[in-house]
Write a protein that holds these residues in place. Sequence first.
Motif, short mmCIF file in Angstrom:
data_model
loop_
_atom_site.label_atom_id
_atom_site.label_comp_id
_atom_site.label_asym_id
_atom_site.label_seq_id
_atom_site.Cartn_x
_atom_site.Cartn_y
_atom_site.Cartn_z
N PRO A 40 0.83 -1.21 0.00
CA PRO A 40 0.00 0.00 0.00
C PRO A 40 0.87 1.26 0.00
CG PRO A 40 -0.03 -1.04 2.15
CD PRO A 40 0.72 -1.96 1.23
N VAL A 41 0.44 2.24 -0.74
CA VAL A 41 1.16 3.50 -0.82
C VAL A 41 0.57 4.44 0.23
CG1 VAL A 41 1.74 5.45 -2.31
CG2 VAL A 41 1.57 3.15 -3.27
N PRO A 42 1.41 5.04 1.08
CA PRO A 42 0.88 5.93 2.11
C PRO A 42 0.19 7.15 1.52
CG PRO A 42 3.23 5.45 2.45
CD PRO A 42 2.85 4.88 1.14
N GLY A 43 -0.92 7.53 2.12
CA GLY A 43 -1.61 8.75 1.73
C GLY A 43 -2.58 8.63 0.57
N VAL A 44 -2.73 7.44 0.01
CA VAL A 44 -3.61 7.29 -1.16
C VAL A 44 -5.07 7.57 -0.80
CG1 VAL A 44 -4.53 5.62 -2.81
CG2 VAL A 44 -2.10 5.70 -2.37
N ARG B 165 -5.49 11.28 -0.47
CA ARG B 165 -5.40 11.92 -1.79
C ARG B 165 -6.70 11.74 -2.57
NH1 ARG B 165 -1.58 9.08 -5.54
NH2 ARG B 165 -3.40 7.81 -5.86
N GLN B 166 -7.21 10.52 -2.61
CA GLN B 166 -8.45 10.25 -3.35
C GLN B 166 -9.61 11.06 -2.78
OE1 GLN B 166 -6.80 9.02 -6.03
NE2 GLN B 166 -8.74 8.01 -6.37
N ARG B 167 -9.67 11.13 -1.46
CA ARG B 167 -10.74 11.90 -0.82
C ARG B 167 -10.58 13.38 -1.15
NH1 ARG B 167 -15.61 12.85 0.08
NH2 ARG B 167 -16.12 13.85 2.03
N GLY B 168 -9.36 13.87 -1.15
CA GLY B 168 -9.09 15.26 -1.49
C GLY B 168 -9.49 15.59 -2.92
N ILE B 169 -9.19 14.70 -3.83
CA ILE B 169 -9.57 14.90 -5.24
C ILE B 169 -11.09 14.90 -5.38
CG2 ILE B 169 -9.51 13.85 -7.54
CD1 ILE B 169 -6.63 12.89 -6.84
N LEU C 152 -5.64 16.85 1.16
CA LEU C 152 -4.43 16.74 0.34
C LEU C 152 -3.18 17.04 1.15
CD1 LEU C 152 -6.00 18.34 -2.81
CD2 LEU C 152 -5.22 15.96 -2.61
N LYS C 153 -3.26 17.98 2.08
CA LYS C 153 -2.13 18.23 2.98
C LYS C 153 -1.85 17.01 3.85
CE LYS C 153 -2.28 23.27 3.36
NZ LYS C 153 -2.50 24.40 4.28
N ASN C 154 -2.92 16.35 4.32
CA ASN C 154 -2.74 15.12 5.10
C ASN C 154 -2.07 14.03 4.26
OD1 ASN C 154 -3.92 16.27 7.36
ND2 ASN C 154 -5.95 15.44 6.93
N ALA C 155 -2.47 13.94 3.00
CA ALA C 155 -1.86 12.95 2.11
C ALA C 155 -0.37 13.24 1.94
CB ALA C 155 -2.55 12.96 0.75
N ASN D 12 3.11 11.12 2.35
CA ASN D 12 3.92 10.84 1.17
C ASN D 12 4.15 12.14 0.41
OD1 ASN D 12 5.17 9.90 -1.11
ND2 ASN D 12 3.45 8.70 -1.87
N ASP D 13 5.29 12.78 0.71
CA ASP D 13 5.56 14.09 0.10
C ASP D 13 6.01 14.01 -1.35
OD1 ASP D 13 8.08 13.07 0.54
OD2 ASP D 13 8.88 14.90 1.43
N ARG D 14 6.06 12.81 -1.92
CA ARG D 14 6.43 12.64 -3.33
C ARG D 14 5.23 12.32 -4.21
NH1 ARG D 14 12.28 9.74 -3.45
NH2 ARG D 14 13.26 11.18 -2.00
N ASP D 15 4.04 12.53 -3.69
CA ASP D 15 2.81 12.22 -4.41
C ASP D 15 2.49 13.37 -5.37
OD1 ASP D 15 0.22 11.72 -5.29
OD2 ASP D 15 -0.42 10.90 -3.37
N ASP D 16 2.82 13.18 -6.64
CA ASP D 16 2.63 14.23 -7.64
C ASP D 16 1.17 14.67 -7.78
OD1 ASP D 16 5.34 14.14 -8.12
OD2 ASP D 16 5.14 12.82 -9.86
N GLN D 17 0.26 13.70 -7.75
CA GLN D 17 -1.16 14.04 -7.90
C GLN D 17 -1.65 14.88 -6.73
OE1 GLN D 17 -3.22 10.28 -8.51
NE2 GLN D 17 -3.81 11.02 -10.53
N ALA D 18 -1.21 14.54 -5.53
CA ALA D 18 -1.62 15.30 -4.35
C ALA D 18 -1.11 16.74 -4.45
CB ALA D 18 -1.13 14.63 -3.08
#
Length: 88
Positions: free
Chosen positions: A34-38, A41-45, A60-63, A67-73
């Motif tokens: 599992p990828v952290p923060g997914v 991120r999905q909820r934020g989107i 999105l800040k929580n995501a 995972n600070d490398r999440d480009d989509q977030a």
Amino acid sequence: MLKSRQLLCAIIATTVWLLPASSHSNIVSAQTAPVPGVVERQRGIELYRQNNFSAATQQLKNALKKNDRDDQAWYYLGLALTHQPKEL
């Protein structure tokens, strides 16, 4: 050119076949980890698409804390922030 591709494919297939069974399971588990923060991120989107920009920003800040490398977030956070009044 075709023969070199066939040779390369044969080498790769043989290498994978010769790996111990435990190595195969490690490869699979690494791909399905599992990828952290997914979830955040999905909820934020989803909140962004509903025009709920402040809640989207928080999710999105929580995501990104996870995972600070999440480009989509990062992308959606930037979009959400542009729709909010600027704080002085």
